[in-house]
Design an enzyme around this catalytic site. Structure first.
Site, mmCIF file in Angstrom:
data_model
loop_
_atom_site.group_PDB
_atom_site.id
_atom_site.type_symbol
_atom_site.label_atom_id
_atom_site.label_comp_id
_atom_site.label_asym_id
_atom_site.label_seq_id
_atom_site.Cartn_x
_atom_site.Cartn_y
_atom_site.Cartn_z
ATOM 1 C CG ASN A 1 29.548 -12.071 22.456
ATOM 2 O OD1 ASN A 1 29.173 -12.623 21.428
ATOM 3 N ND2 ASN A 1 29.217 -10.833 22.754
ATOM 4 N NE ARG B 1 21.318 -6.950 19.302
ATOM 5 C CZ ARG B 1 22.322 -7.573 19.939
ATOM 6 N NH1 ARG B 1 22.062 -8.381 20.949
ATOM 7 N NH2 ARG B 1 23.571 -7.343 19.604
ATOM 8 C CD GLN C 1 19.893 -3.661 25.338
ATOM 9 O OE1 GLN C 1 19.426 -4.766 25.173
ATOM 10 N NE2 GLN C 1 21.193 -3.463 25.292
ATOM 11 C CG HIS D 1 22.803 -6.581 26.258
ATOM 12 N ND1 HIS D 1 22.596 -5.977 25.050
ATOM 13 C CD2 HIS D 1 23.352 -7.792 25.982
ATOM 14 C CE1 HIS D 1 23.003 -6.783 24.083
ATOM 15 N NE2 HIS D 1 23.471 -7.885 24.624
HETATM 16 P P1 NAD Z 1 25.211 -16.329 13.489
HETATM 17 O O1 NAD Z 1 25.276 -15.406 12.327
HETATM 18 O O2 NAD Z 1 26.284 -17.313 13.694
HETATM 19 O O3 NAD Z 1 23.818 -17.128 13.444
HETATM 20 C C1 NAD Z 1 22.614 -16.517 13.111
HETATM 21 C C2 NAD Z 1 21.736 -17.574 12.442
HETATM 22 O O4 NAD Z 1 20.447 -17.014 12.238
HETATM 23 C C3 NAD Z 1 22.273 -17.986 11.066
HETATM 24 O O5 NAD Z 1 22.410 -19.398 11.026
HETATM 25 C C4 NAD Z 1 21.205 -17.490 10.091
HETATM 26 O O6 NAD Z 1 21.040 -18.346 8.989
HETATM 27 C C5 NAD Z 1 19.989 -17.469 10.978
HETATM 28 N N1 NAD Z 1 18.960 -16.541 10.478
HETATM 29 C C6 NAD Z 1 19.105 -15.220 10.241
HETATM 30 N N2 NAD Z 1 17.932 -14.710 9.828
HETATM 31 C C7 NAD Z 1 17.041 -15.745 9.803
HETATM 32 C C8 NAD Z 1 15.683 -15.838 9.457
HETATM 33 N N3 NAD Z 1 14.993 -14.756 9.054
HETATM 34 N N4 NAD Z 1 15.088 -17.047 9.549
HETATM 35 C C9 NAD Z 1 15.787 -18.135 9.945
HETATM 36 N N5 NAD Z 1 17.084 -18.109 10.301
HETATM 37 C C10 NAD Z 1 17.700 -16.913 10.222
HETATM 38 O O7 NAD Z 1 25.036 -15.390 14.758
HETATM 39 P P2 NAD Z 1 25.285 -15.763 16.285
HETATM 40 O O8 NAD Z 1 26.708 -15.536 16.629
HETATM 41 O O9 NAD Z 1 24.672 -17.092 16.555
HETATM 42 O O10 NAD Z 1 24.449 -14.606 16.986
HETATM 43 C C11 NAD Z 1 23.052 -14.476 16.766
HETATM 44 C C12 NAD Z 1 22.560 -13.183 17.377
HETATM 45 O O11 NAD Z 1 22.645 -13.255 18.794
HETATM 46 C C13 NAD Z 1 23.393 -11.936 17.055
HETATM 47 O O12 NAD Z 1 23.082 -11.401 15.788
HETATM 48 C C14 NAD Z 1 23.011 -11.001 18.159
HETATM 49 O O13 NAD Z 1 21.856 -10.277 17.833
HETATM 50 C C15 NAD Z 1 22.700 -11.942 19.319
HETATM 51 N N6 NAD Z 1 23.773 -11.888 20.365
HETATM 52 C C16 NAD Z 1 23.427 -11.490 21.615
HETATM 53 C C17 NAD Z 1 24.394 -11.383 22.604
HETATM 54 C C18 NAD Z 1 24.046 -10.958 24.005
HETATM 55 O O14 NAD Z 1 24.937 -10.559 24.764
HETATM 56 N N7 NAD Z 1 22.811 -11.024 24.419
HETATM 57 C C19 NAD Z 1 25.733 -11.685 22.300
HETATM 58 C C20 NAD Z 1 26.036 -12.139 21.031
HETATM 59 C C21 NAD Z 1 25.043 -12.223 20.059
#
Ligand code: NAD
Length: 402
Positions: free
Chosen positions: A169, A308, A337, A356
């Site tokens: 997503n 989040r 939530q 959400h």
């Molecule tokens: P991803 O794993 O592709 O990217 C996450 C990035 O964050 C990575 O590049 C990682 O290196 C970086 N990261 C992690 N911890 C870090 C830190 N402490 N400092 C710096 N960089 C850090 O994940 P994604 O697919 O891009 O999704 C990210 C987040 O979005 C998910 O984990 C989820 O919580 C959230 N999300 C929300 C929805 C929604 O409906 N609102 C849907 C999908 C994902």
């Protein structure tokens, strides 16, 4: 318990009947949806077509009258559209929306479940205590992206496997982030509210409305969603597109996206007119946007967080919106939530908050339903998942959760 007849089916109390048919919690027994469910339930647990029978438990929100759309897969009534498939293989599939409190259906059903499907949209909080009670549990699949509702360390200690439908997503969320940035920067919401309520006051909107062109936007997290966002913002004529991430995207990708990496978060924040959060919720990111960090942002800058809710401090965000230090805050994620009726983010000025929703469009549901089915299929055949889908495997957490 009151009985009622819907579409030729006598309901001996919707909850009891629903439970009998593996559809527990909420008012899931309504009309055609239940009929469709009953039709699918004709396969019995004991008629396993060879192989082991497993109990699969799914936790989804209830969609009630909206579940009539068969494309609406991500709700308790339609249960990802995998019931017929699972039951035809002799597995038992129980779904519920009742996830909170000690007497929840989730707690009752979890005791002997082998596979648990949850979603971030109606998160079943899988604490260490809950996991300890799940004696048969092997696999936890997150239908979507983001598994912070599961105590991943406890799952690792127990030797459980946790997986997500990685990437399913991310475009849905990135599109929504573009929307939320514009809603905030253009001050759209008060104008919409005004005309819906019969009003007309241009000044009340435009005194706080800007263009995005020539502004600087920064994403905290340059992973899948962060990159999809940067790709989409390329056409907006920004002054600068910045990202902060532990990992570099490399010169070639940065050129492609027209972005620049900042290795110090606070330095990036001091330059940005809009900041978007795109990291998972981890021990490192919980409360990242507290009072002190928000103070590092430019006065009047906007903060968008679809990652989040707990990455931002509830009170600090509210106070910054009230004082004007934040020009506005928008997102679809909350620290618990469903969010309580009294949650301050519902009522603070200049917010663009919703439930959400960003990662659960009908298109996204199709993708994460297919990905969930694929992983369960592989699990039952003792085959590995695509590498990027593992969140906990053999006692280890995926790198983005460390
Ligand atoms: P991803 O794993 O592709 O990217 C996450 C990035 O964050 C990575 O590049 C990682 O290196 C970086 N990261 C992690 N911890 C870090 C830190 N402490 N400092 C710096 N960089 C850090 O994940 P994604 O697919 O891009 O999704 C990210 C987040 O979005 C998910 O984990 C989820 O919580 C959230 N999300 C929300 C929805 C929604 O409906 N609102 C849907 C999908 C994902």
């Amino acid at each position: 318990m009151a009985s009622r007849r819907i579409g030729g089916v006598l309901l001996a109390g919707s909850r009891a009947l629903s439970r009998q048919h593996g559809l527990t919690g909420a008012s899931a027994a309504d009309s055609q949806i239940l009929q469709r469910h009953l039709q699918f339930s004709r396969f019995s647990y004991s008629s396993a077509a060879g192989g082991e029978s497993k109990k699969i438990l799914g936790v989804f929100f209830a969609a009630h009258e909206y579940a009539k759309n068969p494309e609406f897969l991500g709700c308790v009534e339609n249960a990802l559209g995998i019931r017929e498939w699972l039951e035809s293989k002799g597995h038992k599939y129980v779904v519920t929306s009742d996830k909170d409190g000690p007497d929840s259906e989730l707690d009752k059903e979890l005791a002997d479940a082998h596979i648990l499907i949850t979603t971030p949209f109606h998160p079943a909080y899988m604490t260490k205590e809950r996991l300890a009670k799940a004696k048969n549990l092997e696999l936890l699949v997150t239908a979507g992206v983001g598994s912070d509702h599961i105590d991943l360390h406890a799952a690792a200690e127990k030797g459980l496997t946790v997986s997500e439908v990685t990437g399913s997503n991310v475009t849905s969320v990135a599109e929504d982030e573009v929307l939320r940035i514009l809603v905030l920067v253009r001050n759209f919401a008060p104008g919409w509210k005004q005309v819906s309520e019969g009003g007309w006051n241009v000044a009340a909107v435009v005194h706080h409305a800007y263009d995005l062109i020539d502004r600087t936007v920064g994403t905290v997290g340059g992973g899948r969603i962060g990159q999809e966002l940067m790709k989409r913002l390329k056409g907006f004529g920004l002054k600068e597109m910045l990202y902060y991430d532990r990992n570099s995207l490399g010169a070639e990708r940065e050129k492609e996206l027209g972005c620049k990496r900042e290795t110090d978060l606070d330095t990036m924040l001091s330059k940005c007119d809009v900041v978007v959060v795109n990291t998972p919720l981890t021990d490192q990111t919980r409360g990242l946007f507290n009072k002190e960090r928000i103070a590092k942002m430019k006065k009047g800058a906007y903060l968008v967080n679809n990652a989040r809710g707990a990455i931002a401090d509830t009170e600090a965000v509210k106070e910054a919106c009230e004082s004007g230090h934040l020009g506005g805050y928008g997102g679809d994620v909350w620290n618990a939530q469903p969010a309580g009726k009294d949650h301050p983010w519902r009522y603070m000025p200049n917010h663009a908050m919703t439930p959400h929703i960003s990662g659960t469009t009908l298109d996204a549901q199709k993708r994460f339903a297919a990905g969930t089915k694929d992983m369960i299929d592989r699990w039952l055949k003792h085959e590995a998942f695509p590498e990027q889908n593992y969140i906990v495997r053999e006692g280890k957490l995926a790198s983005q959760y460390l």
